[in-house]
Design a protein around this motif. Structure first.
Motif, PDB file in Angstrom:
ATOM      1  N   PRO B 118      30.452  42.058  41.175  1.00 32.72           N
ATOM      2  CA  PRO B 118      30.696  40.830  40.398  1.00 32.72           C
ATOM      3  C   PRO B 118      30.170  39.583  41.116  1.00 32.72           C
ATOM      4  CG  PRO B 118      32.768  41.925  40.971  1.00 32.72           C
ATOM      5  CD  PRO B 118      31.677  42.832  41.392  1.00 32.72           C
ATOM      6  N   LEU B 119      30.087  39.646  42.456  1.00 34.54           N
ATOM      7  CA  LEU B 119      29.570  38.471  43.180  1.00 34.54           C
ATOM      8  C   LEU B 119      28.076  38.275  42.902  1.00 34.54           C
ATOM      9  CD1 LEU B 119      31.408  38.619  46.627  1.00 34.54           C
ATOM     10  CD2 LEU B 119      31.984  37.271  44.600  1.00 34.54           C
ATOM     11  N   GLN B 123      26.238  34.900  41.647  1.00 30.36           N
ATOM     12  CA  GLN B 123      24.994  34.382  42.224  1.00 30.36           C
ATOM     13  C   GLN B 123      23.983  34.046  41.123  1.00 30.36           C
ATOM     14  OE1 GLN B 123      24.510  33.593  45.477  1.00 30.36           O
ATOM     15  NE2 GLN B 123      22.595  32.670  44.743  1.00 30.36           N
ATOM     16  N   ARG B 126      24.882  30.694  39.954  1.00 32.99           N
ATOM     17  CA  ARG B 126      24.439  29.651  40.886  1.00 32.99           C
ATOM     18  C   ARG B 126      22.944  29.386  40.704  1.00 32.99           C
ATOM     19  NH1 ARG B 126      26.826  32.790  45.015  1.00 32.99           N
ATOM     20  NH2 ARG B 126      28.952  32.136  45.420  1.00 32.99           N
ATOM     21  N   ALA B 146      37.901  42.776  42.888  1.00 35.73           N
ATOM     22  CA  ALA B 146      36.504  42.331  42.969  1.00 35.73           C
ATOM     23  C   ALA B 146      36.197  41.384  41.812  1.00 35.73           C
ATOM     24  CB  ALA B 146      35.571  43.545  42.940  1.00 35.73           C
ATOM     25  N   ALA B 148      38.338  39.701  40.133  1.00 36.50           N
ATOM     26  CA  ALA B 148      39.149  38.491  40.304  1.00 36.50           C
ATOM     27  C   ALA B 148      38.488  37.540  41.300  1.00 36.50           C
ATOM     28  CB  ALA B 148      40.552  38.855  40.777  1.00 36.50           C
ATOM     29  N   MET B 149      37.886  38.113  42.339  1.00 42.33           N
ATOM     30  CA  MET B 149      37.269  37.275  43.372  1.00 42.33           C
ATOM     31  C   MET B 149      36.139  36.416  42.804  1.00 42.33           C
ATOM     32  SD  MET B 149      37.116  36.231  46.472  1.00 42.33           S
ATOM     33  CE  MET B 149      37.950  37.317  47.648  1.00 42.33           C
ATOM     34  N   TRP B 152      37.824  33.513  41.128  1.00 39.48           N
ATOM     35  CA  TRP B 152      38.494  32.699  42.150  1.00 39.48           C
ATOM     36  C   TRP B 152      37.465  31.853  42.905  1.00 39.48           C
ATOM     37  CZ3 TRP B 152      38.700  32.550  47.617  1.00 39.48           C
ATOM     38  CH2 TRP B 152      39.819  31.930  48.158  1.00 39.48           C
ATOM     39  N   GLN B 153      36.349  32.486  43.232  1.00 42.66           N
ATOM     40  CA  GLN B 153      35.290  31.812  43.969  1.00 42.66           C
ATOM     41  C   GLN B 153      34.569  30.799  43.072  1.00 42.66           C
ATOM     42  OE1 GLN B 153      34.792  31.868  47.074  1.00 42.66           O
ATOM     43  NE2 GLN B 153      32.719  31.083  47.393  1.00 42.66           N
ATOM     44  N   ARG B 156      36.682  27.826  43.054  1.00 41.30           N
ATOM     45  CA  ARG B 156      36.651  27.142  44.335  1.00 41.30           C
ATOM     46  C   ARG B 156      35.359  26.342  44.499  1.00 41.30           C
ATOM     47  NH1 ARG B 156      37.593  29.783  50.271  1.00 41.30           N
ATOM     48  NH2 ARG B 156      35.564  30.703  49.840  1.00 41.30           N
ATOM     49  N   GLU B 157      34.233  26.920  44.053  1.00 40.04           N
ATOM     50  CA  GLU B 157      32.946  26.239  44.183  1.00 40.04           C
ATOM     51  C   GLU B 157      32.650  25.320  43.008  1.00 40.04           C
ATOM     52  OE1 GLU B 157      29.419  28.485  45.262  1.00 40.04           O
ATOM     53  OE2 GLU B 157      30.688  30.077  46.059  1.00 40.04           O
ATOM     54  N   ILE B 262      44.899  37.991  45.416  1.00 40.77           N
ATOM     55  CA  ILE B 262      43.901  37.292  44.590  1.00 40.77           C
ATOM     56  C   ILE B 262      43.948  37.811  43.150  1.00 40.77           C
ATOM     57  CG2 ILE B 262      41.423  36.860  44.256  1.00 40.77           C
ATOM     58  CD1 ILE B 262      42.308  35.406  46.662  1.00 40.77           C
TER      59      ILE B 262
END
Lengths: 345, 364, 89
Positions: B118-119, B123, B126, B146, B148-149, B152-153, B156-157, B262
């Motif tokens: 998921p990250l 990306q 971004r 994963a 959820a992160m 969450w991120q 945060r960003e 998280i």
């Protein structure tokens, strides 16, 4: 005062639409990129066709189109694939590959330096395989209409009398021989593809196998069938062979060689190495009595050092490939469906 | 490969099988909940090696299989909107909606991408600030932290062009639903080892007690699975219930509290429809109020899409262990991996696909 | 349901404020988020799912349980000398 029109730029860094338009820039591309590497007596004629004498025996003719992303990958590039692939397609039919054509579709904007690297690789691969590129063509399409470069190669070879290699020749009792580790090419490409967070030491196995095949046929002309397990991997190729000959194939899972790093990537992505493409491997189906002789010849060749027997042809379950697991159970090796996708579950 | 090869050792597997043969005096029906375990069992032919007294039935533990049709249709609707990039795991893209899958949407011009994590989807967001990036967040408890992160991120960003279409499900409510269904035959469970890596096994203790069944968290390799099966058989033969862990190197009683923290901050428990089964109370996760702005369903207003399933497909009964895939009328006829009627035929982890792939008939 | 593969952490770094690392799986390196295993150190094994490390593998436990099985096998508690009879299925 003297008026002068600005002269057109001839020394481009990237492929332009005009490079495929048949004018001066086309000539420039031929002279600067293609001819220095590919030059031979046939291309020097600059005719619209290549002419050569036929050799005794049957003519073998094959074509394949190469699209791969990325075009440069560990262990090779699209140019090597385009030569080795067609050479192998001819050779596994028992032919001695001789002449190849090369057709290019280039995307506008492709750096000429990259094109030259690819053409140089094609020339080297052709030299190694002992074949000549005798005719060619180049077209340029607008940006976005193709992925950097597509290459088609067609090839002609000659099958000596007395050789009869065919996917319809499998007989129960035959041995199934594999020339080495599986999955190297497909995994090398998959783990370098942009966007996926991987890095690996896996290298493509791209290689021309006609030399090794020649050696095998010299010793054992009665080889029943040969195939290079490219797309769809060993699983697809053996399924095709089993159904063409209406026989069953039984494999030993523990006998099939897979490099450690390929296994790692395959586990991580949830992909079965049996379904992953190879570009420098071959499967041979030979009478059991000839198996050891074939293995000995293959192991003496640099592309067959890890050659092994992986199974046998059986009368039962015609058209089906069955794997014996190390635990004594069995499962069907299915024809892969299509694109291999990384999975999470 | 360390921590894999040891657990594929034929000698160890044979020893365990021998033990199971000797222990299993009575007839037992055991369900492996997890589709990954189903895949490994079929691939290694473990079901062929077990004594006739031990019958394995395959559970609903494949997030791809149980993702409801409406979620697929919503994903298709979102993907077809201009300016959207839809990302998901590879196996999600072939799951059929009513008339097409996400690959077909891609061939029609939608920007659909495969990600491994998921990250990676975050990306993409971004890298493409002018686009809306939607992650189709499917999974059980293993994947929930994963998924959820990523949210969450993003919060945060301050990544505003990222959202999730969430289809998260949880194991214990499904287990209870299976055990309380009238036709239930399941007498013991292999619990999904990687779900338990996150959740631990505490939450399975009340289930074991209420339904008087043994529940054994197990791994995915042949030796792990056989050790788990042996444990369940021993408990059944001795009349014991409760939870006993057979995957000690990965699973502990408390699981992974950091991951749950998280997950619980971003998601909250909700009722959830399971494809082929129907709504199971409190069996899903949705984005909680504080993260509702990342909910793709709301952002793209697709909540009203609610299509109908094929009447031929009996994947619900397969998922609950009432029916073997090969006993379904449509299996191998109307329904094949090329023309799947239900998700159990689509996902390589689905029981129907695994049957089709590895032993659709037993004539060999 | 969840493909998760063991590998060794060979690098730890910060990316966008998250603890990230490289995990070596038999020579293939994959990026993994280590936020959920904050105490992990280089050289330790973890299990990776969807780009996330789920748990540090308990190597001691693994070694012990394998040893236990192997001792039982050696002691003859299991009969492994013969091939398994064909199953009825």
């Amino acid at each position: 005062m003297q008026l002068s029109c600005p002269a057109p730029i001839l020394q481009h860094e990237t492929v332009q639409m005009a490079h495929g338009a048949g004018g001066r820039l086309s000539q420039e591309l031929t002279a600067r990129i293609f001819m220095p590497h590919l030059q031979n007596a046939f291309l020097d004629q600059l005719d619209d066709q290549a002419r050569f004498d036929a050799e005794p025996g049957q003519i073998a003719f094959s074509t394949d189109t190469y699209v791969v992303s990325p075009i440069f990958f560990p262990g090779g590039n699209i140019g090597e694939l385009a030569i080795n692939g067609t050479v192998n397609d001819l050779a596994v039919g028992g032919a001695v590959p001789r002449y190849l054509s090369a057709g290019f579709v280039l995307e506008e904007g492709l750096p000429l330096a990259e094109l030259e690297t690819i053409v140089r690789s094609m020339a080297e691969s052709a030299r190694k395989a002992g074949v000549m590129i005798v005719c060619g063509d180049t077209k340029v399409v607008q940006k976005g209409q193709c992925d950097k470069i597509f290459i088609n190669t067609s090839g002609v070879g000659f099958i000596p009398d007395g050789i009869n290699v065919s996917c319809r020749n499998l007989k129960p009792g035959d041995a199934v021989i594999l020339s080495g580790t599986i999955g190297d090419h497909g995994m090398a490409v998959m783990t370098t593809r942009e966007g996926l967070s991987f890095q690996s030491r896996i290298k493509s196995d791209t290689a021309a196998l006609n030399g090794m095949i020649r050696d095998v046929l010299d010793v054992v002309p009665g080889v029943h069938a040969m195939r290079d397990p490219t797309r769809g991997g060993v699983a697809a190729t053996l399924n095709e062979l089993a159904s063409s000959s209406s026989v069953g194939i039984e494999l030993e899972e523990s006998a099939i060689p897979v490099r450690e790093e390929v296994r790692g990537a395959a586990e991580l992505l949830g992909i079965d190495p049996l379904t992953v493409a190879n570009e420098g491997k071959m499967l041979l189906i030979v009478p059991e009595a000839d198996a050891e002789a074939v293995l000995a010849v293959m192991r003496a060749n640099e592309h067959g050092r890890e050659a092994v027997r992986i199974g046998k042809v059986v009368e039962e379950h015609p058209g089906m490939v069955v794997m014996r697991t190390p635990f004594g159970s069995r499962r069907i090796v299915e024809m892969p469906l299509g694109e291999q996708l990384p999975r999470i579950c | 490969m360390k921590f894999i090869d040891e657990y594929r050792d034929p000698e160890r597997a044979r020893a365990l099988l021998d033990r199971i043969r000797r222990k299993a005096v009575h007839e037992w029906t055991i369900m492996e909940i997890c589709g990954g375990q189903t895949h490994s069992i079929i691939r290694n032919g473990i079901d062929q090696l077990l004594p006739p007294t031990v019958r394995l039935v395959h559970g609903p533990g494949c997030p791809v299989c149980v993702t409801p049709l409406e979620t697929i249709e919503r994903a298709l609707a979102i993907a077809s909107k201009p300016g959207v990039i839809l990302a998901s795991f590879g196996d999600m893209l072939r799951v059929p909606g009513s008339s097409k899958d996400l690959f077909m949407a891609r061939s029609e011009g939608a920007d659909v991408r495969i990600v491994f994590s998921p990250l990676e989807a975050l990306q993409i967001a971004r890298d493409n600030p002018q686009k809306e990036v939607v992650f189709l967040a499917v999974g059980f408890e293993t994947t929930a932290p994963a998924n959820a992160m990523a949210v969450w991120q993003a919060a945060r960003e301050g990544i505003g062009n990222f959202s999730e279409l969430v289809s998260q499900v949880m194991v214990p409510p499904a287990m209870s639903a299976i055990l309380s269904s009238p036709g239930n035959q399941v007498q013991g469970f292999l619990a999904a080892g990687h779900v338990c890596a996150i959740m631990g096994w505490e939450e399975y203790e009340p289930v074991a007690e209420r339904f008087h069944v043994p529940i054994v968290p197990a791994g995915f390799e042949p030796v792990d699975l056989l050790a788990g099966i042996l444990q369940v058989v021993e408990m059944l033969e001795e009349g014991r219930t409760g939870v006993v862990n057979a995957y000690g190197r990965v699973v502990s009683r408390e699981g992974n509290p950091q991951a749950r923290k998280i997950m619980n901050e971003v998601y909250e428990v909700a009722d959830r429809p399971w494809r082929g089964i129907g709504v199971i109370p409190a069996s899903g996760l949705v984005l909680c109020e504080a993260y509702a702005r990342f909910d793709a369903e709301k952002r793209f207003d697709v909540g009203h899409i609610a299509p109908q399933e094929s009447p031929l497909c009996r994947s619900g009964e397969v998922l609950q262990g009432h029916l073997k895939p090969s006993d379904c009328e449509a299996f191998g006829r109307e329904c094949t991996p090329l023309t799947p009627l239900g998700a159990t035929m689509v996902s390589s982890e689905g029981a129907c696909a695994a049957y089709y792939k590895y032993h659709r008939n037993t004539t060999f | 349901m969840c493909l998760a593969i063991p590998g060794k952490v060979i690098e730890i770094r910060d990316e966008n404020g998250l603890k990230m690392g490289t995990v070596d799986i038999s020579g293939t390196l994959t990026k993994a988020c280590l936020e959920y295993v904050p105490e992990i150190a280089i050289g330790q094994y973890t299990i990776v799912h969807a780009g996330f490390a789920l748990k540090i593998i308990d190597e001691e436990e693994a070694a012990e349980s394998l040893k236990l099985w192997d001792e039982l096998i050696k002691s003859g508690a299991f009969d492994t000398g013969h091939d398994l009879p064909p199953s009825s299925r």
